[in-house]
Scaffold this active site. Structure first.
Site, PDB file in Angstrom:
ATOM      1  N   HIS A  19       0.648  -1.048   0.101  1.00  0.00           N
ATOM      2  CA  HIS A  19       0.158   0.096  -0.132  1.00  0.00           C
ATOM      3  C   HIS A  19       0.886   1.216  -0.319  1.00  0.00           C
ATOM      4  O   HIS A  19       2.072   1.102   0.014  1.00  0.00           O
ATOM      5  CB  HIS A  19      -1.088   0.003   1.116  1.00  0.00           C
ATOM      6  CG  HIS A  19      -0.306  -0.199   2.571  1.00  0.00           C
ATOM      7  ND1 HIS A  19       0.548   0.816   2.881  1.00  0.00           N
ATOM      8  CD2 HIS A  19      -0.638  -0.969   3.548  1.00  0.00           C
ATOM      9  CE1 HIS A  19       0.994   0.651   4.243  1.00  0.00           C
ATOM     10  NE2 HIS A  19       0.264  -0.668   4.603  1.00  0.00           N
ATOM     11  N   HIS A  22       4.004   1.313   2.455  1.00  0.00           N
ATOM     12  CA  HIS A  22       5.111   0.721   1.889  1.00  0.00           C
ATOM     13  C   HIS A  22       5.902   1.444   0.757  1.00  0.00           C
ATOM     14  O   HIS A  22       6.904   1.536   0.731  1.00  0.00           O
ATOM     15  CB  HIS A  22       4.818  -0.798   1.632  1.00  0.00           C
ATOM     16  CG  HIS A  22       4.069  -1.585   2.447  1.00  0.00           C
ATOM     17  ND1 HIS A  22       2.803  -2.117   1.954  1.00  0.00           N
ATOM     18  CD2 HIS A  22       4.150  -1.800   3.755  1.00  0.00           C
ATOM     19  CE1 HIS A  22       2.363  -2.682   3.108  1.00  0.00           C
ATOM     20  NE2 HIS A  22       3.064  -2.586   4.157  1.00  0.00           N
ATOM     21  N   CYS A 135       0.092 -10.476  21.066  1.00  0.00           N
ATOM     22  CA  CYS A 135      -0.735 -10.198  19.832  1.00  0.00           C
ATOM     23  C   CYS A 135      -0.101 -10.745  18.713  1.00  0.00           C
ATOM     24  O   CYS A 135       1.041 -10.380  18.305  1.00  0.00           O
ATOM     25  CB  CYS A 135      -0.993  -8.698  19.815  1.00  0.00           C
ATOM     26  SG  CYS A 135      -1.961  -8.288  18.173  1.00  0.00           S
ATOM     27  N   CYS A 138       0.512  -8.242  15.875  1.00  0.00           N
ATOM     28  CA  CYS A 138       1.857  -7.304  16.068  1.00  0.00           C
ATOM     29  C   CYS A 138       2.917  -8.208  16.185  1.00  0.00           C
ATOM     30  O   CYS A 138       4.041  -7.695  15.853  1.00  0.00           O
ATOM     31  CB  CYS A 138       2.112  -6.471  17.173  1.00  0.00           C
ATOM     32  SG  CYS A 138       0.770  -5.255  17.718  1.00  0.00           S
ATOM     33  N   CYS A 152      -5.592  -4.916  21.740  1.00  0.00           N
ATOM     34  CA  CYS A 152      -4.435  -4.544  20.977  1.00  0.00           C
ATOM     35  C   CYS A 152      -5.196  -3.136  20.292  1.00  0.00           C
ATOM     36  O   CYS A 152      -5.913  -3.447  19.483  1.00  0.00           O
ATOM     37  CB  CYS A 152      -3.702  -5.436  20.182  1.00  0.00           C
ATOM     38  SG  CYS A 152      -2.758  -4.765  19.095  1.00  0.00           S
ATOM     39  N   HIS A 155      -4.941  -3.626  16.395  1.00  0.00           N
ATOM     40  CA  HIS A 155      -5.426  -5.017  15.706  1.00  0.00           C
ATOM     41  C   HIS A 155      -6.872  -5.091  16.442  1.00  0.00           C
ATOM     42  O   HIS A 155      -7.660  -6.064  15.900  1.00  0.00           O
ATOM     43  CB  HIS A 155      -4.536  -6.191  15.740  1.00  0.00           C
ATOM     44  CG  HIS A 155      -3.393  -5.847  15.023  1.00  0.00           C
ATOM     45  ND1 HIS A 155      -2.236  -5.421  15.647  1.00  0.00           N
ATOM     46  CD2 HIS A 155      -3.077  -6.057  13.565  1.00  0.00           C
ATOM     47  CE1 HIS A 155      -1.246  -5.404  14.948  1.00  0.00           C
ATOM     48  NE2 HIS A 155      -1.750  -5.567  13.451  1.00  0.00           N
ATOM     49  N   LYS A 303      -6.537   6.895   9.947  1.00  0.00           N
ATOM     50  CA  LYS A 303      -5.614   5.830   9.659  1.00  0.00           C
ATOM     51  C   LYS A 303      -5.798   4.980   8.459  1.00  0.00           C
ATOM     52  O   LYS A 303      -7.022   4.765   8.227  1.00  0.00           O
ATOM     53  CB  LYS A 303      -5.585   4.913  11.215  1.00  0.00           C
ATOM     54  CG  LYS A 303      -4.416   4.199  11.307  1.00  0.00           C
ATOM     55  CD  LYS A 303      -4.641   3.403  12.622  1.00  0.00           C
ATOM     56  CE  LYS A 303      -3.578   2.130  12.351  1.00  0.00           C
ATOM     57  NZ  LYS A 303      -3.527   1.385  13.469  1.00  0.00           N
ATOM     58  N   LYS A 306      -8.369  -1.048   6.394  1.00  0.00           N
ATOM     59  CA  LYS A 306      -9.260  -1.902   5.425  1.00  0.00           C
ATOM     60  C   LYS A 306     -10.701  -1.607   5.753  1.00  0.00           C
ATOM     61  O   LYS A 306     -11.702  -1.296   5.271  1.00  0.00           O
ATOM     62  CB  LYS A 306      -8.937  -3.367   5.442  1.00  0.00           C
ATOM     63  CG  LYS A 306      -7.877  -3.844   4.686  1.00  0.00           C
ATOM     64  CD  LYS A 306      -7.653  -5.289   4.362  1.00  0.00           C
ATOM     65  CE  LYS A 306      -6.037  -5.713   4.338  1.00  0.00           C
ATOM     66  NZ  LYS A 306      -5.800  -6.718   5.177  1.00  0.00           N
TER      67      LYS A 306
HETATM   68  N1  MSP Z   1       8.159  -6.725   8.829  1.00  0.00           N
HETATM   69  C1  MSP Z   1       8.264  -5.712   9.733  1.00  0.00           C
HETATM   70  C2  MSP Z   1       9.613  -4.994   9.305  1.00  0.00           C
HETATM   71  C3  MSP Z   1      10.800  -5.744   9.549  1.00  0.00           C
HETATM   72  S1  MSP Z   1      12.266  -4.820   9.201  1.00  0.00           S
HETATM   73  C4  MSP Z   1      13.431  -5.696   9.847  1.00  0.00           C
HETATM   74  C5  MSP Z   1       7.225  -4.614   9.314  1.00  0.00           C
HETATM   75  N2  MSP Z   1       6.336  -4.625   8.340  1.00  0.00           N
HETATM   76  S2  MSP Z   1       5.263  -3.683   7.796  1.00  0.00           S
HETATM   77  O1  MSP Z   1       4.681  -4.351   6.583  1.00  0.00           O
HETATM   78  O2  MSP Z   1       4.369  -3.613   8.587  1.00  0.00           O
HETATM   79  O3  MSP Z   1       6.032  -2.445   7.280  1.00  0.00           O
HETATM   80  C6  MSP Z   1       6.005  -1.326   8.106  1.00  0.00           C
HETATM   81  C7  MSP Z   1       6.786  -0.012   7.445  1.00  0.00           C
HETATM   82  O4  MSP Z   1       6.031   0.062   6.199  1.00  0.00           O
HETATM   83  C8  MSP Z   1       6.801   1.017   8.034  1.00  0.00           C
HETATM   84  O5  MSP Z   1       7.930   0.971   9.017  1.00  0.00           O
HETATM   85  C9  MSP Z   1       6.975   2.302   7.047  1.00  0.00           C
HETATM   86  O6  MSP Z   1       8.336   2.127   6.464  1.00  0.00           O
HETATM   87  C10 MSP Z   1       6.222   1.686   6.023  1.00  0.00           C
HETATM   88  N3  MSP Z   1       4.465   1.832   6.346  1.00  0.00           N
HETATM   89  C11 MSP Z   1       3.535   1.315   6.597  1.00  0.00           C
HETATM   90  N4  MSP Z   1       2.495   2.115   6.804  1.00  0.00           N
HETATM   91  C12 MSP Z   1       2.916   3.349   6.714  1.00  0.00           C
HETATM   92  C13 MSP Z   1       2.338   4.770   7.087  1.00  0.00           C
HETATM   93  N5  MSP Z   1       1.071   4.627   7.009  1.00  0.00           N
HETATM   94  N6  MSP Z   1       3.093   5.815   6.763  1.00  0.00           N
HETATM   95  C14 MSP Z   1       4.519   5.777   6.447  1.00  0.00           C
HETATM   96  N7  MSP Z   1       4.767   4.539   6.332  1.00  0.00           N
HETATM   97  C15 MSP Z   1       4.455   3.315   6.495  1.00  0.00           C
HETATM   98  O7  MSP Z   1       6.903  -3.629  10.304  1.00  0.00           O
END
Ligand code: MSP
Length: 482
Positions: A19, A22, A135, A138, A152, A155, A303, A306
């Site tokens: 999304h 990422h 959780c 998380c 949580c 979630h 936020k 979904k």
């Molecule tokens: N798998 C773990 C990370 C392991 S790293 C060794 C994880 N994955 S995640 O899919 O949840 O990705 C989190 C990351 O996605 C955030 O730190 C950020 O880089 C990005 N983002 C996800 N949602 C975001 C926002 N709403 N805003 C900004 N960045 C976001 O955590």
């Protein structure tokens, strides 16, 4: 002098489709990597997917797939979102935590940890019993304090009470050294607020953490601890070195480690600023130079979720606006690192204003005029009018937003030059002067194109090609009005 530059993004969980969140972090990394490559630095840009843990096994089950099938599919959708037909992310390596090489490397890392001693002379790992509220959303134990109405907060589900025998990591023995390295800037945590947050974690004495799990089945099995798998965060954080072949292949490690920049949002800052340095110290490896922790943005004030239905799929943006415009729209709304709101409702207006009417119009009207008044012949410029010390904010200082603002001011400057000099009038009386004005405009345009290369690579290349050839022709509009 050219240097090496190693940049990483978090590896993303495959229980979710790619999304805008990422996409944002990955784009920032791509821009910085492209900037360093352009400077001639030996650049290595790593991204990938985080594929173990109960949350992912659960998602696979809901989908009637084996965990591996499910991971292959979702990991593939991340690769697609980043490919040249979508966001155009030029990573050097895409790691998956289910890669057999990574899995073996993680087992080797555990063996090393098992044999290692802390600076205080204690064994790094010890066996203990863990009881806590876990959780699965998380993938972590939560404290009572973190729960909201027993749930949580992230979630909206009740954590499970888990009790199990685990290996623990003796974090306490590393906290003073981590504090010292963050305070001294040896490990630079940016922005300043996130550095303070990291130091705050240390002040609260983060407890030792367990590095193995017996309650989780979908994970890397640990030969020395039958029935237990690697804690997903140890598995995941290790990716930044296993991708370089650690511990077996020391060539890439020697070349690129320590990482120059590790990017992430604040949701995972504790794992990166505390656990990760401790793991590295226990492995006797140098710490990354800089961690840049950006904000977790909301979408139109809410936020991204979904349930609310406001999750932005980057592929949809690319389909609507095109690759480069999507990159621009995501990076130009707010300064990197700021608490921010992504206003999807503004995308279309911003596309029309900044891109269609801005750079797009500048390029097309200029090519038009060269064709009409100079028979397409590229004007020669007697004297450069570009201020020799034009200063753009530095991309390597994480000033992407500020940089784009500055580039926009050059676009405005070029448009203003045309509006004031009115080549359409000049052309009737003074061809030399017309040539000179258009020459100046083209000099600005090529400078703008060059500057945009890390951010809008395709557009940059198109404009450069169009205006550096001897005969300048009108081309299809870069950003058709929507
Ligand atoms: N798998 C773990 C990370 C392991 S790293 C060794 C994880 N994955 S995640 O899919 O949840 O990705 C989190 C990351 O996605 C955030 O730190 C950020 O880089 C990005 N983002 C996800 N949602 C975001 C926002 N709403 N805003 C900004 N960045 C976001 O955590």
């Amino acid at each position: 002098m050219n240097k090496k530059f190693y940049i990483t993004t978090p590896i993303y969980y495959v229980n979710d489709k790619p999304h805008a969140g990422h996409a944002y972090t990955t784009l920032v990394a791509d821009v910085l990597a492209r900037f360093h490559r352009q400077k001639g630095d030996d650049t290595f840009f790593l991204t990938g997917t985080d594929e173990h843990g109960s949350k992912i096994a659960e998602a696979a089950e809901r989908n009637n797939q084996t965990p591996q099938e499910f991971c292959d599919q979702v990991s593939g959708s991340f690769k697609t979102a980043w490919d040249k037909d979508h966001l155009g992310i030029a990573y050097d390596y895409f790691i998956r935590t289910t890669d057999p090489n990574h899995e073996q490397a993680v087992r080797d890392i555990f063996q090393k940890l098992l044999a290692a001693k802390t600076p205080a002379g204690n064994s790094v790992l010890y066996e203990g019993e863990y009881e806590g509220l876990y959780c699965t959303g998380c993938e972590k134990f939560l404290t009572e304090k973190e729960l909201v109405n027993g749930l949580c907060p992230d979630h909206q589900r009740a954590p499970e009470l888990l009790k199990e025998k685990n290996y623990f990591f003796r974090l306490a023995d590393y906290l003073p050294a981590i504090e010292q390295k963050i305070t001294s800037g040896e490990l630079q945590v940016l922005p300043e607020s996130k550095k303070n947050e990291a130091l705050g974690f240390i002040k609260q004495n983060v407890p030792d953490f367990s590095v193995s799990r017996s309650s989780v089945k979908w994970g890397i099995d640990l030969p020395f601890a039958p029935g237990q798998v690697a804690y997903v965060w140890v598995d995941a954080l290790s990716n930044y070195i296993t991708a370089l072949g650690y511990p077996k292949n020391s060539e890439l490690m020697a070349k690129y480690w320590p990482a120059d920049v590790q990017l992430m949002a604040q949701d995972i800052s504790k794992f990166h600023t505390i656990y990760w340095p401790a793991l590295l110290m226990a492995l006797d490896l140098p710490l990354p130079k800089t961690m840049f922790i950006h904000g977790f943005f909301t979408i139109d004030g809410q936020k991204m979720s979904k349930t609310i239905g406001n999750v932005i799929n980057p592929n949809d943006l690319v389909a609507q606006f095109g690759q480069d415009a999507t990159r621009y729209l995501l990076l130009s709304q707010f300064p990197l690192g700021q608490e921010a709101d992504l206003q999807a409702s503004l995308f279309k207006d911003r596309y029309n204003n900044d891109l269609a009417n801005g750079i797009g119009n500048l390029v097309s009207r200029t090519a038009n005029m060269v064709e009409s008044y100079l028979a397409g012949k590229k004007p020669t410029l007697k004297k450069s009018t570009l201020d020799s010390n034009v200063n753009l904010p530095e991309l390597n200082q994480f000033l992407i937003y500020e940089y784009l603002l500055a580039v926009r001011s050059f676009i405005d400057q070029a448009n203003k030059l045309i509006d004031e000099q009115k080549p359409w009038q000049l052309a009737k009386t003074d061809l030399k002067a017309t040539e000179n004005v258009l020459g100046q405009v083209i000099e600005l345009i090529t400078f703008i194109a060059q500057s945009l290369a890390p951010i809008m690579p395709t557009t940059s290349a198109k404009i450069t090609k169009q205006f550096t050839s001897d005969i300048i022709k009108k081309e299809e509009p870069l950003f058709p009005r929507l």
